[in-house]
Design an enzyme around this catalytic site. Structure first.
Site, PDB file in Angstrom:
ATOM      1  CG  HIS A 180     -45.172 -25.486 -25.044  1.00 39.59           C
ATOM      2  ND1 HIS A 180     -44.827 -24.342 -25.743  1.00 39.59           N
ATOM      3  CD2 HIS A 180     -46.447 -25.763 -25.428  1.00 39.59           C
ATOM      4  CE1 HIS A 180     -45.844 -23.955 -26.502  1.00 39.59           C
ATOM      5  NE2 HIS A 180     -46.842 -24.801 -26.330  1.00 39.59           N
ATOM      6  CG  ASP A 433     -37.175 -28.843 -49.933  1.00 40.47           C
ATOM      7  OD1 ASP A 433     -36.711 -30.002 -49.938  1.00 40.47           O
ATOM      8  OD2 ASP A 433     -37.240 -28.131 -50.949  1.00 40.47           O
TER       9      ASP A 433
END
Length: 515
Positions: A180, A433
């Site tokens: 993180h 995508d």
């Protein structure tokens, strides 16, 4: 003798490479909570994707100026702070930019004993549902020897980004792994957007990398105007004594109630349409009936979907508690700083998140209309999320002796329940995508029936999970976002047994009305 039996050789960091560029981590990255979390992020694509195209395009991105920082190795410096060691160049055999792994199954995903259990948005009911425990699928999200703690990055020459691809004859699972300290939710969005551009051959669309060797947020609260406004939440800042008492309660709960359960929740589109419309209508009616405020700013007139969802789950968390309770519930919504302090034409791939706190009582959450609860969340975000208030907050905390890396401020009281929400909807992860990597096939596998939210080259299901050290994710709710059919997905971690009350609410009072 006992010490000798259990003595272990201390781990040593790999030797420094003289040609590496050493860069200190930014203040919002090098925070204790970020150092405690290693994240896994899975996307299910109901297409066959070319793993080499995915790998090579990501490696190509990390070879670009600035973007190469994402392949840096983590090291501790002499002051106990984290540094990035950025290689002068990357090589797949010696020092790769990413940790890549690939598994190939010559079966359909529906025939795999574990992957076949991944949720699909087919046959959804008209109410929310608990669909799985995301940790069940960890073995599909990482290589077996992948990092599980910050030490694995510090004491191995381990790339911070891991890409794990699992291929079936009719589907592909693509997972990213990272500490993180590297990036937050919107940083992940910047990474995916740039990766898609390279994959599509649109290299010119990759935004310049911002903050390579300078921290643009390090001086927050130091500007001449930082004290122009009074910090409006100052009176609710928990004192060191309150934090100590809260910490004792927190640890006591973890000791006596060790077991936790993380659950994926699906909020179906038809249910949400009704919930959003009714809540907004009730809110508009309440504003119309409200008396005109004398000299006070008018309340916000719009409720976001995130406002309503955080209010809805805050109410759900009180189902097991007495409705007359005056216990404080501090609802923290993660608030991104990019739109306020960072340029829109640059990619800031790091951590730039603070929390905005809304204070309720259990009685308020149990008895007030959902529209009033969501309105209070929206009002808090609108009031405390301005540039002036964020600067005032930082200036106030600096006056209390904090610096940017230690500004882990909390608001409420020692006896409160803390709920945290991190809404990733703006990241638009379901719009990722990868169609440029789709392998066209004449035939498809046995599980060729596409899910209800199928869109070529886009994920139909997304889930996060990870490894956490030194603290708990209890009472946290990352909202993953809205899929291509309008369903919302989120994950929550609760004490074992607490999901039963929420599931009962889903069945008997799914709209969260006051009963």
């Amino acid at each position: 003798m006992v010490n000798l039996l259990f003595w272990k050789t201390p781990r040593a960091a790999p030797p420094k490479v003289p040609t590496d560029t050493v860069i200190p981590l930014h203040a919002f990255d090098d925070r204790p909570i970020n150092k405690s979390i290693q994240l896994l992020f899975l996307m299910r694509f109901d297409d066959v994707l070319d793993p080499e195209k995915l790998r090579s395009s990501l490696e190509k991105l990390l070879a670009r100026e600035g973007w190469c920082k994402l392949g840096a190795r983590l090291r501790l410096n002499s002051k106990g702070k984290l540094d990035y060691h950025v290689p002068a160049s990357y090589d797949r055999e010696t020092r790769p930019a990413i940790a890549f792994s690939h598994l190939q199954y010559e079966t359909a995903i529906g025939e795999h004993p574990l992957a076949s259990r991944l949720p699909r948005p087919d046959g959804l009911s008209d109410r929310p549902a608990l669909v799985c425990e995301p940790d069940t699928f960890k073995s599909l999200m990482r290589r077996p020897d992948g990092p599980t703690s910050l030490d694995d990055y510090l004491y191995r020459d381990e790339p911070q980004l891991g890409l794990h691809v699992v291929s079936f004859t009719d589907a592909t699972l693509v997972s990213l792994n990272w500490p993180h300290t590297l990036l937050d939710g919107m940083g992940r969005r910047e990474l995916l957007r740039a990766w898609m551009a390279v994959l599509d051959g649109r290299d010119d669309d990759v935004l310049p990398f911002y903050g390579y060797d300078h921290d643009p947020l390090v001086d927050l609260g130091l500007s001449p105007d930082a004290g122009a406004e009074k910090f409006k939440m100052a009176e609710h800042l928990m004192s060191k004594w309150q934090m100590t008492l809260y910490g004792v309660r927190y640890l006591w709960d973890l000791v006596w109630n060790r077991e936790e359960e993380a659950k994926m929740v699906c909020l179906p589109a038809p249910f949400l349409k009704t919930l959003f419309e009714s809540t907004r209508a009730d809110y508009a009616a309440s504003l119309a009936d409200a008396p005109t405020a004398n000299g006070k700013p008018a309340p916000p007139t719009f409720l976001s979907e995130g406002d309503i969802i955080s209010a809805y789950f805050s109410r759900a968390m009180t189902q097991r508690l007495p409705k007359t309770s005056t216990q404080t519930v501090s609802v923290m919504n993660a608030f991104g700083l990019r739109g306020t302090f960072l340029p829109a034409d640059r990619a800031y791939v790091a951590n730039a998140v603070w929390g905005v706190f809304t204070l309720f009582t259990v009685r308020e959450l149990a008895t007030q209309p959902l529209s009033a609860l969501a309105g209070k969340v929206r009002h808090t975000i609108a009031e405390h999320g301005t540039r002036e208030q964020l600067e005032a907050r930082a200036a106030f905390l600096r006056s209390q002796g904090a610096d940017m890396s230690s500004m882990l401020d909390m608001y409420g009281d020692a006896g409160m329940m803390l709920l945290t929400f991190s809404n990733w909807t703006k990241g638009r992860f379901f719009e990722t995508d990868f169609s440029a990597a789709v392998v066209e096939k004449a035939g498809e596998g046995a599980d060729s029936k596409k899910p209800a939210n199928y869109h070529r080259g886009r994920p139909s299901y997304i889930q996060p999970c990870g490894y956490v050290q030194n603290f708990s994710m209890r009472n946290s709710f990352p909202v993953i976002g809205k899929d291509n059919a309008g369903n919302y997905w989120l994950v929550g971690t609760l004490r074992k047994g607490e999901w039963a009350a929420i599931e009962e609410m889903f069945k008997t009072n799914p709209n969260g009305k006051v009963v």
